[in-house]
Each structure stands twice: as structure tokens, then as C-alpha cells.
Motif scaffolding. Structure first.
Motif, short mmCIF file in Angstrom:
data_model
loop_
_atom_site.label_atom_id
_atom_site.label_comp_id
_atom_site.label_asym_id
_atom_site.label_seq_id
_atom_site.Cartn_x
_atom_site.Cartn_y
_atom_site.Cartn_z
N GLY A 1 -5.91 43.58 60.90
CA GLY A 1 -6.76 44.75 60.65
C GLY A 1 -7.76 44.45 59.56
N ASP A 2 -8.17 45.51 58.86
CA ASP A 2 -9.21 45.37 57.85
C ASP A 2 -8.68 45.33 56.43
OD1 ASP A 2 -11.09 45.41 59.84
OD2 ASP A 2 -11.38 47.59 59.74
N GLU A 3 -7.38 45.47 56.24
CA GLU A 3 -6.83 45.59 54.88
C GLU A 3 -7.01 44.30 54.10
OE1 GLU A 3 -3.77 47.60 52.17
OE2 GLU A 3 -3.85 48.08 54.29
N THR A 4 -7.50 44.41 52.85
CA THR A 4 -7.65 43.27 51.95
C THR A 4 -7.04 43.61 50.60
OG1 THR A 4 -9.84 44.03 51.24
CG2 THR A 4 -9.75 42.45 53.07
N LEU A 5 -6.81 42.57 49.80
CA LEU A 5 -6.16 42.79 48.51
C LEU A 5 -6.57 41.67 47.55
CD1 LEU A 5 -4.08 44.50 46.90
CD2 LEU A 5 -2.33 42.88 47.69
N LEU A 6 -6.93 42.05 46.34
CA LEU A 6 -7.21 41.09 45.28
C LEU A 6 -5.90 40.43 44.86
CD1 LEU A 6 -9.42 39.97 43.33
CD2 LEU A 6 -8.69 41.73 41.72
N SER A 7 -5.86 39.10 44.86
CA SER A 7 -4.61 38.38 44.57
C SER A 7 -4.89 37.19 43.67
CB SER A 7 -3.96 37.90 45.88
OG SER A 7 -3.70 38.98 46.75
N GLU A 8 -3.82 36.69 43.07
CA GLU A 8 -3.89 35.50 42.24
C GLU A 8 -3.34 34.32 43.05
OE1 GLU A 8 -1.79 36.37 38.67
OE2 GLU A 8 -3.38 37.66 37.88
N THR B 1 -2.57 21.48 39.88
CA THR B 1 -2.54 22.88 40.34
C THR B 1 -3.91 23.48 40.12
OG1 THR B 1 -1.88 23.87 38.22
CG2 THR B 1 -0.11 23.06 39.65
N TYR B 2 -4.26 24.46 40.95
CA TYR B 2 -5.53 25.17 40.86
C TYR B 2 -5.22 26.67 40.92
CZ TYR B 2 -6.83 20.54 42.61
OH TYR B 2 -6.94 19.19 42.80
N GLU B 3 -5.66 27.41 39.93
CA GLU B 3 -5.37 28.84 39.89
C GLU B 3 -6.68 29.62 39.82
OE1 GLU B 3 -2.28 30.05 37.15
OE2 GLU B 3 -1.66 27.96 36.91
N PHE B 4 -6.79 30.65 40.64
CA PHE B 4 -7.97 31.52 40.62
C PHE B 4 -7.64 32.80 41.37
CE2 PHE B 4 -8.24 28.39 43.98
CZ PHE B 4 -8.57 29.10 45.13
N ILE B 5 -8.48 33.79 41.18
CA ILE B 5 -8.30 35.05 41.88
C ILE B 5 -9.18 35.05 43.13
CG2 ILE B 5 -7.64 36.41 39.86
CD1 ILE B 5 -10.49 37.42 39.68
N THR B 6 -8.69 35.69 44.17
CA THR B 6 -9.44 35.75 45.42
C THR B 6 -9.00 36.97 46.22
OG1 THR B 6 -10.08 34.48 47.38
CG2 THR B 6 -7.77 34.38 46.75
N ILE B 7 -9.70 37.23 47.27
CA ILE B 7 -9.37 38.33 48.16
C ILE B 7 -8.67 37.77 49.39
CG2 ILE B 7 -10.28 40.19 49.59
CD1 ILE B 7 -10.58 40.80 46.70
N VAL B 8 -7.50 38.32 49.71
CA VAL B 8 -6.79 37.92 50.93
C VAL B 8 -6.80 39.11 51.89
CG1 VAL B 8 -5.35 36.29 49.68
CG2 VAL B 8 -4.54 38.63 50.02
N GLY B 9 -6.64 38.84 53.17
CA GLY B 9 -6.73 39.91 54.16
C GLY B 9 -5.64 39.82 55.21
N ASP B 10 -5.45 40.93 55.91
CA ASP B 10 -4.51 41.02 57.02
C ASP B 10 -5.29 40.75 58.31
OD1 ASP B 10 -2.70 41.64 58.97
OD2 ASP B 10 -2.18 43.62 58.18
N PRO B 11 -4.99 39.64 59.02
CA PRO B 11 -5.75 39.33 60.24
C PRO B 11 -5.64 40.39 61.31
CG PRO B 11 -4.33 37.50 59.56
CD PRO B 11 -3.94 38.67 58.74
#
Length: 842
Positions: free
Chosen positions: A99-106, A87-97
Motif C-alpha cells: 500500500g501507501d504506508e511509509t515510516l521514518l526509520s533508522e 557499518t553505515y547508519e542513517f535515517i530514511t523512509i521505508v514503505g509497505d509494498p
């Protein structure tokens, strides 16, 4: 043993005996309830040890596994009865294709087979292995809520988009999130490369879960892996040896709550002493008559010991019942921290310990009041005097018994003699200080000559015979000082970390910037920014001498960033490179950061705090291991931290020249200031251009931290309130013990022409004096204690919050006055003619 006499003593003063029973209840309810709760949690964690680990063996690191370990894992996967899943765990930014909305996620990337034990619970109820296929993800409900997405929609992760296939309700190896930076997302390992998120120097938590069908082989396989794994940066544990952060949290937190329980026990013990002393003083005439008729001191002591233990048995039973009921509140109180699999059960062990605790508490704290019966002679009653207080060998023995009892209870939970001594000494010093200050304040008040009659009479009421004024002050002041200290520490932490965050300070951190992205990021931000490169490394040797093996801190955390933290040369350090000192540094040794800038051998500047671990000197040779590549560097200077510095200028234990580390695997971080309302758009635009960069909103992080601290302090306050109840019980006991004298005073006032309002005002002012004195002492002590904690432990500026403290103090006075008046209602309602008739009849 005279049962009829004992029964009369128990039933003739129901209020006073009720206070005694309540104090016994209070002395055991906290410790028993916490003990039962802790056993329920430990039982759940041990029962599901494999499920909490999701495998039989876990190999984990903050760095990619070295080739030798990778080969060992590959070899294991080919053997029958053994399976391996990474398994690989890290934080990253995901987005809504869309529009422009993004969110910090694990992000949690898993290989087929995960989890080997337990299950990832999905809203659809479908098997996790069937849902998590290439091109699909499973997400937490909070991600859908915050981004306005639904099942079937697509989400952008790195350079690819994925279908949201299901909603995750729970996972076995992460039972609770204490500090989550974002919603959870599960991704198949087959899609990891396509996202492009893991690059050189990326911060990833690498794990390998191993399933072993033969339990007897688990330890042997774990031992083989440990031999080839780097002992500093790789942890190898089995389901029996692994101690999760959840377990450590509960062990430490429950131990802290148990110490509060011991503190409450001590105060409740004072209440037991006070209430029993008051009960015995009400029986002094009866005891004197018994002695006159031939009863021996031994007979009287046995009868009252029996009375005390009969009431103690009742209090113990009530306390056990209340402790069991109290555990029903814990799911709500500990809600943010509880793993879902905890089932609360009645613990026979805790009940047995509660019964023994009740017996010990009653025996220890009633010894002194009952032993004083030996000194009670008939002449004391005939002379209308009670035995004079004395402090001899017996009293010293009684106080010593209490101290040994509290120390033994403390050691049982701490299992550390030094900490037990500190805690016990702290309690003793606190009680002694409060006692001495209380005595001094009472002597000062006793010498005052007030003009107003009601105020003068109220002040004299504090020194009424049998009044437990000092005991009330000691109990209330000690319990309130703890509550006030917790309040002040929380307010100071909140003000320092949350409310007082400078408006112009960097509030957005950019992580995982690649070296070739620096210019583009600088142009995007549109202003001069400082980039800080990070290179993870270990120390192999100093001047040719290998570093002796030892326990390291969690991989990836550089203790050198805290100048007061205990250095550990076995740690994994974050190196950086630059050519000048930061504004929060000063040169201690050396003419410049790198005086031999043209030297062929790498140059390194050492932080002064590391000299506690090794006496570094100019010219020393340090051999670093940078992910398998050796680098020899010569100490060129020694730096020290300047605490007054502000802004984004992190401290590093080791700083090298750019040419020495430029080719090393690295990641780059920086910090910028963005107005709070523009952070979402800033994040959206940056991540669209550079998907691998992680954006951390410090404002949101501080809000999360503040909520976490608030939850913890709420729990602490809940248990500390039990100690305050002990003070309330002593107030009630004191009013009951002086009931006759108070009625007599009220009757005399009324006979002399005073109205009921005057009598009420006298009694109210007496309680106001009591509350003011207790709250004032508590406030002084809490200001001192909180000031020491904030300035010495947290190293922050202390704020006294005088206005809020005075409001809390006023609330205390209102509480004490209300309790005192409610306990005096029957006294105020007594009519003079009725009282005189009763005295005439007698």
C-alpha cells in the motif's frame, strides 16, 4: 560520659529526636543513593566496554573515509588476528509494498562479522549472522506495530523490497535511545548499493569496527590509524578511550542530581540545627539545675555531643538502608534512560562514604547549637529567659565550617574550582536573600494591628518564643523556589517549542534532495519553495596560514548556525550558496553579499560570530577542503544574524556563489508547511516518487522532545522533593519545640470561653500565614530565576504563568497548613483541667 543521662535525653522526647533523626536521614539518602546508582551504571559500562563498542577499535566519521584511511583498513583486514567490519547508519523512509504506508526509520547497514563483541538479540534466538542475509532485514517490534506488518512480510527500502526475517530486541553498541527518530532496521551491506539510498552528499554515519586478537597491539594499531585519519572529521578510539554519549549523559546528569543532593543536605542541615536547638531548649531547666549542682560547661557539652552523635548514628543507618531501598525505585524512575545490562548492587564504597558523610553532617551542623550551651546559666531559667542570640567569633567559625563543608562536597563532584565557587556562592546568595526577605516580611507583619481576634492571635503566634519561624521560611522558600523554577522553565520550554509552534510555519523538512530532483520536488509540492544546498567543508588555511590543530565539535555540526556559540575554526562547516541575503540576516561589512560577482576567484560571505575566532576582513583568503578538493575563496562581505526573523532561514557561517559550489558534493534541504493530518499521505506520495529523500515530521519530533524533557524533569522533581521534606520536618520541629506555649495558649483561650473551633482556626491561620509567606517568597525568586534562564540562556520570551503559579502557591499553603495542624492535634485535644492539674502538681 553519663550513659543514663544520655539515654534519658534520647528517649524523653521521642518526637523531637525523631525529627532530628529524620533530618540526618534526609541529608545523606539522596547522595548515597545516587552514588550507589552511579557506581552500578559505571561498573556495567566499564565491564562491557568492548561490548558497548562492539569491537576493540572504532573509526567513525560523518563523511566517507579518505583513500589513505581506506587503504589502511584494507591492509589491516589482511593481517592474521585482525578483522574489520564496516557499518553505515542513517535515517530514511521505508514503505509497505502492499500500500501507501511509509515510516521514518533508522537504518543500520552492517558487514559480516558485526558485532565482534556482544550480540544483536533476536526474538527467534537465532544467530544474527544467519538471519541477516542478502534480501532480508531484521527490524524493531515498533516498526511492525506502526506499519501493521508481520514476520515474513516485505518492506520497501529505497528502490528494493526485503523480507522481514526477525525482530531485534537489542544491540550492543546502542544500549539506549535518548532521542530516536524512528524504528531500527538492520540491513546487510551487500544490499546497500541496490537500495540507491547513499548518494552524493547523503548524511551517513560511517563506522569501521576492528577486532584485534592481541590486546597488546590495540593501542599501536589505533595510533597507526589516527596518523592517516583526518583528525578533524574522523575519530579513532579504543574500547578503553571511547566515551559514549551514554556515559557522558550519565556523568553530567548524575552530577546535576548530586548538586541537588548537596542543596538538600544544606536544608536538612538547617533542620538538624533547628531540631537540636528545640531539643536543647526543652532541656534548659535540666541543664541549669545540673550547672547549679556543679556540672561544668565541658561536661554538659560532651553529654549533648554524645546525644547528637548517637542520634546521628541511628539516622545514618536508617539513611543507608533507605538509600539502598531507593535504588530499587531507580529502574522505574530512570527507565527511559537505563541500558539493559545494568545490575544494581550494594556499593561498599557508597556505604563507607555515607557513614563518613553522616558523621561530618552531624558534627558540622550541631556545633553551633551545642556550643551555645556554654552561655546557659542558672539565672536564665530563674528569670524565665533563654540566652540572648549573639553572633561572635564562634558563630562565624560555625558558619564558615558549614560553607567549607558544602564547598568541599561540591568540588568532589564537579572537580572544577570555578564551577564550585559559582555553585557555592549561588547557594549562599539564595539563602541570604531568602533570609533577608523573610526577616523584612516578618518585621512588617509584626507591626500590623489586625482587628479580628483569631487573625491577630494567629499572627502573634509566628513570634512565639522558641518558634523557628524564620528557619521554616528559609528552608521552605529555598526548596520551593527550586521546584517552582523547574516548573516554570518546563512550562516555558513546552510553550515555546511545542505548543507555540506557528500554525503556518514549515513543519515538514525534506532532506537529501539531489540537485537534479529540485524541479520534480517543486512540482510535487505545487508551490514556490526555497532549496538550501549543503556542502560539508573544513578550513585549511587563512591568508596562507594553516589552521592550528585543536579539538573540533562533532563532525557535521556547524556552530555558525548559532550566533552565540563559541566559534571553532577546526569544526566541519556546512557551506551553502545563494545570491541574496536571507530575511534573518543583515549586512555588516561590504556593499553587497558578493560585490565582485564577476571575479574569477570564489567569493565568500562570513557570519559575524566567526570574528570571535578570527578577525576576518574583506579580501582575506580562505582555503576550504571539500572532501579532499581544495577551494580558495576571498571574503567579500560580513553578515550578522537578526533574531527577530521567523520561518525556515538557517544561518550559515560561510555563504558562497552558486558557480563556486555547484559542482561540489552536496545535498539539498527544504521545508514546507503541511497540515498535520496530511503529513502521512504527503510522505507516502513523495517517497514513492523519490525513495532517497528523507521526510522529517517536526510535529512528531517535537512530541518526542517534549516527552524526553518531561521524563528528565520528573527525575529532577523527585530528588528536589527531598529538600521540601526538610522544610516539613522543621515545621514539625517548631510545633514540638513550642508545644508547652501552644498548650498554654489553647488552655487560656478555652478558659476564657473560646470554643475548640476558635482555637483550631487560630492555629490554622498561623500556618496559613507561614505557608503564604514562604510560597510568596519562593514564587518571587522562581519567577526571577526562571525569567533569567529563559531569556538569557534559552533566548526565548518568558511567560510567568501567573494562574498556574498561584495554584502551585495555594497547594503549598494547603501542605504547610495540613502539616502544622496534624502536628498540633495532641495540643488541641489537651483539656484545660488536665493541664492545670499537671501544673499544680509540678
Amino acid at each position: 560520659m553519663h550513659l543514663r543521662f544520655i539515654f534519658r535525653q534520647v528517649t524523653s522526647s521521642p518526637r523531637q529526636t525523631g525529627v532530628f533523626v529524620a533530618c540526618v536521614v534526609l541529608s545523606i539518602v539522596t547522595l548515597v543513593s545516587i552514588g550507589g546508582f552511579g557506581e552500578s551504571v559505571n561498573r556495567a559500562l566499564l565491564k562491557d566496554a568492548r561490548r558497548l563498542l562492539a569491537g576493540d577499535i572504532i573509526v567513525q566519521s560523518r563523511f566517507p573515509f579518505e583513500p589513505a584511511l581506506e587503504d589502511a583498513l584494507e591492509d589491516l583486514a589482511t593481517k592474521p588476528g585482525i578483522s574489520v567490519a564496516r557499518t553505515y547508519e542513517f535515517i530514511t523512509i521505508v514503505g509497505d509494498p502492499r500500500g501507501d504506508e511509509t515510516l521514518l526509520s533508522e537504518l543500520k547497514v552492517v558487514e559480516p562479522g558485526y558485532p565482534f563483541y556482544g550480540e544483536v538479540a533476536l526474538q527467534s534466538g537465532a544467530p544474527f549472522s544467519e538471519v541477516l542475509r542478502p534480501g532480508r532485514v531484521a527490524v524493531g517490534q515498533n516498526l511492525l506495530d506502526r506499519m501493521g506488518l508481520a514476520l515474513g512480510d516485505r518492506i520497501r527500502i529505497g528502490g528494493e523490497t526485503f523480507e522481514i526475517a526477525d525482530i531485534v530486541l537489542g544491540e550492543p553498541d546502542q544500549p539506549v535511545d535518548f532521542f530516536s527518530l524512528g524504528p531500527r532496521i538492520f540491513l546487510s551491506a551487500s544490499d546497500l548499493v541496490a537500495t540507491g539510498l547513499i548518494q552524493q552528499g547523503s548524511r551517513v554515519f560511517y563506522k569501521a569496527l576492528i577486532l584485534v586478537s592481541d590486546d597488546r597491539a590495540v593501542d599501536a594499531i589505533a595510533g597507526e590509524l589516527a596518523e592517516v585519519a583526518d583528525p578533524v572529521q574522523v575519530d579513532v578510539d579504543t574500547f578503553l578511550t571511547n566515551q559514549s554519549s551514554l556515559q557522558r549523559f550519565y556523568e553530567d546528569f548524575l552530577t546535576f542530581l548530586r548538586l541537588i543532593g548537596i542543596f538538600t543536605l544544606m536544608l536538612a542541615g538547617l533542620g538538624i540545627q533547628s531540631s537540636l536547638t528545640a531539643l536543647i531548649r526543652e532541656r534548659e531547666e535540666t541543664i541549669a539545675i545540673m550547672r547549679t549542682l556543679g556540672a561544668t560547661g565541658r561536661f554538659v557539652i560532651i553529654q549533648f555531643y554524645t546525644v547528637a552523635h548517637a542520634l546521628g548514628a541511628l539516622g545514618t543507618l536508617v539513611g543507608l538502608a533507605l538509600a539502598i531501598l531507593l535504588q530499587l525505585v531507580f529502574p522505574f524512575l530512570f527507565g527511559p534512560f537505563l541500558p539493559p545490562q545494568v545490575e544494581f548492587v550494594i556499593s561498599p564504597t557508597s556505604i563507607g562514604e555515607g557513614i563518613l558523610l553522616g558523621i561530618f553532617v552531624v558534627s558540622v551542623f550541631t556545633f553551633l547549637p551545642i556550643n551555645r550551651l556554654r552561655a546557659l546559666k542558672p539565672r536564665y531559667i530563674f528569670q524565665k529567659q533563654s540566652p540572648a542570640a549573639s553572633f561572635g567569633k564562634v558563630e562565624s567559625l560555625a558558619q564558615g565550617m558549614i560553607l567549607v563543608f558544602l564547598a568541599a562536597m561540591t568540588y568532589r563532584y564537579l572537580q572544577n574550582a570555578e564551577r564550585t565557587a559559582y555553585f557555592s556562592a549561588g547557594i549562599v546568595v539564595l539563602v541570604l536573600v531568602v533570609t533577608l526577605l523573610g526577616q523584612g516580611a516578618l518585621k512588617f507583619l509584626q507591626r500590623q494591628r489586625l482587628r479580628r481576634l483569631d487573625t491577630r492571635q494567629a499572627l502573634r503566634g509566628l513570634f512565639r518564643p522558641r518558634n523557628a519561624t524564620l528557619a521554616i521560611i528559609v528552608t521552605l522558600s529555598t526548596s520551593l523556589s527550586v521546584l517552582f523554577t523547574i516548573y516554570l522553565v518546563q512550562r516555558n520550554l513546552d510553550a515555546s517549542f511545542v505548543q507555540a509552534y506557528p500554525a503556518d510555519a514549515p513543519n515538514v523538512f525534506l532532506l537529501d534532495i539531489q540537485p537534479d530532483q529540485r524541479q520534480g520536488v517543486r512540482e510535487f509540492i505545487g508551490e514556490a519553495v526555497e532549496f538550501t544546498p549543503l556542502v560539508s567543508a573544513r578550513i585549511r588555511s587563512i591568508n596562507g596560514q594553516p589552521i592550528p590543530p585543536g579539538e573540533s565539535s562533532e563532525a557535521g555540526f556547524d556552530r555558525g548556525r548559532d550566533p552565540d556559540a563559541a566559534p571553532n575554526l577546526n569544526d566541519v562547516f556546512s557551506l551553502t550558496y545563494r545570491s541574496e541575503l536571507n530575511e534573518n540576516e543583515t549586512l555588516v561589512t561590504g556593499d553587497a553579499l558578493f560585490p565582485g560577482d564577476g571575479a574569477e576567484i570564489a567569493q565568500v560571505s562570513v557570519l559575524q560570530s566567526l570574528l570571535e575566532a578570527h578577525p576576518f576582513q574583506i579580501g582575506d583568503q580562505i582555503e576550504f577542503d571539500i572532501q579532499g578538493v581544495r577551494l580558495m575563496a576571498e571574503v567579500a562581505s560580513i553578515r550578522a544574524a537578526v533574531r527577530e526573523a521567523e520561518g525556515f532561514a538557517p544561518l550559515f557561517s560561510f555563504v558562497l556563489r552558486e558557480q563556486d559550489l555547484l559542482a561540489a558534493p552536496q545535498t539539498i534541504v527544504t521545508a514546507v508547511n503541511v497540515s498535520r493530518e496530511n503529513v502521512p499521505q504527503f510522505q507516502n506520495d513523495l517517497v514513492r516518487r523519490y525513495p532517497n529523500i528523507t521526510v522529517i515530521d517536526i510535529g512528531a519530533t517535537l512530541d518526542t522532545l517534549a516527552a524526553l524533557v518531561a521524563d528528565i524533569t520528573t527525575i529532577i522533581r523527585f530528588f528536589t522533593l527531598f529538600s521540601l521534606i526538610a522544610g516539613v520536618l522543621i515545621i514539625i520541629s517548631s510545633v514540638l519545640a513550642t508545644r508547652f506555649a501552644r498548650i498554654q495558649e489553647a488552655v487560656y483561650f478555652k478558659v476564657l470561653g473560646a470554643r475548640k473551633r476558635f482555637v483550631l482556626r487560630v492555629f490554622a491561620l498561623e500556618n496559613v500565614f507561614l505557608g503564604l509567606l514562604s510560597a510568596a517568597l519562593a514564587l518571587v525568586l522562581s519567577q526571577a530565576a526562571a525569567g533569567i534562564l529563559i531569556t538569557q540562556f534559552f533566548e526565548l520570551d518568558f511567560r510567568p504563568f501567573i494562574g498556574s503559579s498561584l495554584l502551585v502557591m495555594a497547594g503549598t499553603v494547603i501542605l504547610v497548613t495540613t502539616v502544622g495542624l496534624l502536628a498540633s492535634v495532641s495540643i488541641l485535644q489537651k483539656k484545660p483541667i488536665t493541664f492545670m492539674r499537671e501544673q499544680t502538681v509540678e
